[in-house]
Structure formats: C-alpha cells, structure tokens
Design an enzyme around this catalytic site. Structure first.
Site, mmCIF file in Angstrom:
data_model
loop_
_atom_site.group_PDB
_atom_site.id
_atom_site.type_symbol
_atom_site.label_atom_id
_atom_site.label_comp_id
_atom_site.label_asym_id
_atom_site.label_seq_id
_atom_site.Cartn_x
_atom_site.Cartn_y
_atom_site.Cartn_z
ATOM 1 N N CYS A 120 0.835 -1.213 0.000
ATOM 2 C CA CYS A 120 0.000 0.000 0.000
ATOM 3 C C CYS A 120 0.871 1.265 0.000
ATOM 4 O O CYS A 120 1.435 1.598 -1.036
ATOM 5 C CB CYS A 120 -0.979 -0.032 1.170
ATOM 6 N N HIS A 133 -3.325 -5.375 1.539
ATOM 7 C CA HIS A 133 -2.675 -5.613 2.836
ATOM 8 C C HIS A 133 -2.687 -7.084 3.252
ATOM 9 O O HIS A 133 -3.542 -7.479 4.062
ATOM 10 C CB HIS A 133 -3.376 -4.800 3.930
ATOM 11 N N GLU A 136 -0.893 -8.390 5.353
ATOM 12 C CA GLU A 136 -0.621 -8.459 6.798
ATOM 13 C C GLU A 136 -1.892 -8.328 7.632
ATOM 14 O O GLU A 136 -1.872 -8.564 8.834
ATOM 15 C CB GLU A 136 0.407 -7.388 7.192
#
Lengths: 298, 198
Positions: B78, B171, B173
């Site tokens: 991002c 994302h 994560e």
C-alpha cells in the site's frame, strides 16, 4: 467468469484504516490552509472542525457538528484521511458526515452531547468511528457499539496532559490486571466494569485492546506526545496544541517526529528546541465539574 | 535470516506478527544503521506522505534507495508500494524511484470505497485467489520493462515484482493468508544464496 464481490464498510476495513494511522499524529484543523500545514508537517490525518476545543471551551454554549462546507473544503485541500466530529448520540449528524464521505467519524465529548444515555449504534454505518474512553470498561462498551478505534478522553482544550495520562494508565493497568486473572474471575470483573464479557475475554487473552488506541486531550508538546507513546498508546491526536501555539508549523513537525522517535531522548531534545510558546495551559482543578468534557458520555 | 520492517509510521507490527508465525526474526527499522542487520526490508502500509517525509528527514530515504539499486529485497504494501514507485501521478509524495511503475494514490476513492475482495493470482502459486484488503488503496496505472504482474483485481494490476522488489497495493498483513510473506521470504532466501556465491 463471475465478477468477484467487493465488500465495503466491513470490520476489516474500518479497523484496518486505524491500523494504518498508527505511529502517526492526527491534527485538529479549522481551515483548508491549516489542513495543508498539517499535511506538510507530516500529519497522518486531520480532524475537520469549526473551532478547536480550546475555543469551544472559551465560547461555551452548545457545540455542534461543523458546517459541511468547511469539512468539504478541508477534504478537497489534502490527500490524507479527513475525520470529523459528531455529538455523542447524534446519529443524524453521523449520517450527514457519512454522506459527505469523511474517512472517520469521532463521536466526541468535545461537542455537547445530544443524548445523555445512549451512544450511536456505530455498526449501522459503513464509515468507521473513533470514540473516547477513560477506562477499559468504557473502551469495550464503545467497541461493542461498533467503534473501530479508541482514544483517551483526556481533558480537551486545556494543554494539560494529566488527564490523558490518567486515562491511558487506567486502560493499560486494567488490561494488565485482567491478563493475570484466572478465567473464572473475569465474569464478575466484566460486571464491575460494565464491559461486554466476550470482549473482556479477548483482552485477557491477547493483552491488548481489540482496536487501535490513540492518546488525546491536552497534548501540547513533543514531550507530551512521546510520554503518551511510552505509556503504550498507538498514536496521537493533537487538538488545540498546534494551532493555538506561537509557531504551528514548527510545533506540528516536532510533534510528528516525537511520535516516531518517542524512545530516543537525544532526538526528543533536539526537536524540542526553539518551538516558541506552547498553547496556554489550564489547571484541571480550576475547571468546574459541569465544564469537564471527559465526564460526557458513559 | 532477519527481516526489517520500516517502523516510522503505519502498520509495521502486523507484518512482524505474520513473519513471527513463519518463525522469522524481525526488527523495526528507524535508522540508517538498522539496515546493516537485515536481509530484507518491508515498507508497510500507513500514510505515504508521512513515511516519505520522516524517512527523508533522518537520511533513511537515501540509504534505502541505495540498497534497492543494488537489488536488496524490499517489499512495499500500500503506502510502501507508493514509495517504491518511480512516478506518482499527482506528485503528492516523493517516492524512492526503485520500481518501474506509475502509481495513482487513493485510486479507488476515500475510506467509504475501501473494500475486501478476492483477487486473481497470475498462476505462480498453487492457490488461484488471495484475500485482498484494499484501504484507500493505490493503483498501478502503468508498468515498465522487467516488471512481472503477480495479481489483478478486475483489470487493475495490484501486485507485481521487479527483480528482488515486490509491491502489493493491498494488505496481506491484515489477513491470515501468509502467501505473500512466504513469496518475499523466498526472494530474500535466494538473494542470500546469490550474495554468498558471489
């Protein structure tokens, strides 16, 4: 092949935006010019307001959501996320802010509450909410209502960090306490705190709030910001502290740097130099109980 | 092997947790000298304007760029993808100019347009799809020679690779799927073997 579905306004994206703001500073601004100064100084988001808390406190009377045209002009001025405040319980102000397309709504005690018993049902919205809290029970009640981000209440508009410290220590202390408790004691603690049991259980298991936790209310210097970070918060809101000081640009930059390098006293010493006068401070004891903003909401 | 996560601002903790699940040592990177101790760097999501400014201020910016030019493994998610780009459409951020990609910030719109979806992988992995979490996400609007597309959402390129540089506009994560973390670890592993052989 069928087009894949894009789900908007989910818990993941609400909470996720707050995760992206971590380690950053969110600054109160009242004009597009101030918003640009904040962005240029390294703010990770701005809070669009008609008046900063110190002026709201000075003006007295009823403080409401800002005029939509002010918020829209600020949204046009910057590329970082823009937040705006709705009164506690005023779900129509929140509907209006959502319609404007703000990135986050702060259901805030800085404005005069519209409902003394009920906060907004934040799950009913696609836009994420941040709410203030003084302790773990209050934080978990707001999260249960749908808040995707928590901040300390502190005492807004005072330039006095003591209440933010009290609230951060309270939340962190209570988290440590429940973490060390046998499971059978958690139900009665949940009752005592007025905290939803499932969320309290999650906190006991993970040792942290289920959402990002920022510090707010009375932060006026780089040292204040670093203090709150060392106490364990995830990032900083600065309300009146920047644009009520002598040199907003320099102070904004210094507070951003202090939030990143909060653990390095040498850097903190360097960035604290020559910032000019901070905003004038208020001793909490001189504020009459009915003018304490932190007691608004429950 | 040790992976650094740029810890100036943003969601660096989440990347460290994902790598922890894979048994990898991590450290958060805030200063130049931290780069000496790591074999690969992740630039996390956050506000790209903030991360770029903070990195420029403490000289980390040039140090990362020098490393990247020498093919040091770097993964940007991002905001991190924005930083890796060679060009930002509205020039609102100073990027590292490492990957031959042109990027549009907030390309899908404000937070109300943030979304979760399944994205299509280009056939490099056993799985065909990946959970894409897009938060005020950037879009890769053009790519240069040597950039390999790894994933698309509709027609948009949302993940790509150039040498040891990896970029995702979503994302990983924030999900429990560790595929992209594993891909990055493979890149790091190979670069360590190569530098030993060299």
């Amino acid at each position: 092949m069928a087009e894949t579905v894009a789900e908007k306004g989910t818990w993941t994206v609400k909470k996720g935006l707050a995760e992206m703001l971590k380690g950053g500073v969110i600054m109160d601004v009242t004009t597009p010019e101030q918003a640009k100064i904040a962005e240029e100084a390294g703010a990770c988001a701005v809070m669009a307001l008609e008046r900063v808390p110190a002026d709201i406190r000075a003006a007295g009377g009823v403080a409401r959501m800002a005029d939509p045209s002010i918020i829209l002009r600020i949204m046009d001025a910057v590329t970082i996320p823009v937040m705006a405040k709705a009164r506690i319980g005023h779900f129509v102000e929140a509907q209006i802010l959502e319609a404007l397309g703000v990135d986050y709504i702060d259901e805030s005690e800085v404005l005069t509450p519209a409902d003394e018993q009920h906060h907004i049902d934040k799950h009913a919205f696609k836009v994420p909410f941040v709410c203030g809290a003084r302790n773990l029970g209050e934080a978990l009640r707001r999260i249960a209502e749908g808040a995707a981000m928590i901040r300390t209440k502190g005492e807004p508009g005072t330039g006095n960090v003591v209440e933010a410290v009290r609230h951060m220590r309270m939340v962190m202390g209570e988290i440590r306490r429940v973490q060390n408790m046998p499971k059978e004691e958690l139900m009665s603690v949940a009752k005592e705190m007025g905290a939803p049991y499932e969320l309290l259980l999650e906190v006991a298991n993970t040792g942290r709030l289920p959402v990002v936790n920022f510090a707010a209310g009375g932060i006026a210097t780089p040292a204040d910001a670093a203090l709150m970070m060392q106490l364990g918060c995830d990032g900083i809101f600065v309300g009146s502290g920047i644009f009520k000081s002598k040199d907003p640009k320099a102070r904004a930059k210094a507070i951003v740097a202090a939030t990143t390098h909060y653990n390095d006293p040498k850097i903190l010493a360097e960035i604290s130099k020559d910032l000019g006068e901070a905003m004038p401070g208020l001793e909490i004891a001189t504020i009459s109980p009915e003018q304490r903003m932190q007691d608004r909401g429950w | 092997m040790k992976i650094g996560v740029l810890g100036l601002q943003g969601a660096y903790r989440e990347h460290m947790q994902c790598l922890g699940k894979l048994g990898i040592d991590t450290m958060d990177v805030r200063y130049n000298q931290d780069l000496k101790h790591i074999n690969g760097l992740i630039i996390p999501g956050g506000e790209s304007t903030v991360i770029s400014k903070l990195a420029q201020k403490n000289l980390l910016f040039d140090a990362i760029r020098q490393k990247g030019l020498l093919n040091f493994p770097i993964w940007g998610t991002c905001a991190g993808l924005i930083l890796l780009a060679s060009e930002i459409e509205d020039n609102s951020v100073e990027p590292l100019k490492l990957m031959k990609i042109k990027v549009r910030r907030n390309a899908f719109g404000r937070q109300k347009h943030s979304f979760v979806t399944k994205i299509k992988l280009s056939g490099f992995a056993a799985q065909e799809e990946f959970p894409g979490v897009f938060i005020r996400a950037p879009q890769i609007i053009s790519i240069g020679d040597g950039v390999e597309v790894l994933a698309r959402y509709q027609k948009n390129i949302v993940a790509c690779k150039q040498g040891n540089l990896l970029a995702t506009s979503f994302h990983p994560e924030l999900t429990s799927d560790l595929l992209f973390h594993q891909i990055f670890l493979n890149i790091v592993q190979r670069s360590m073997v190569t530098s030993l052989a060299g």
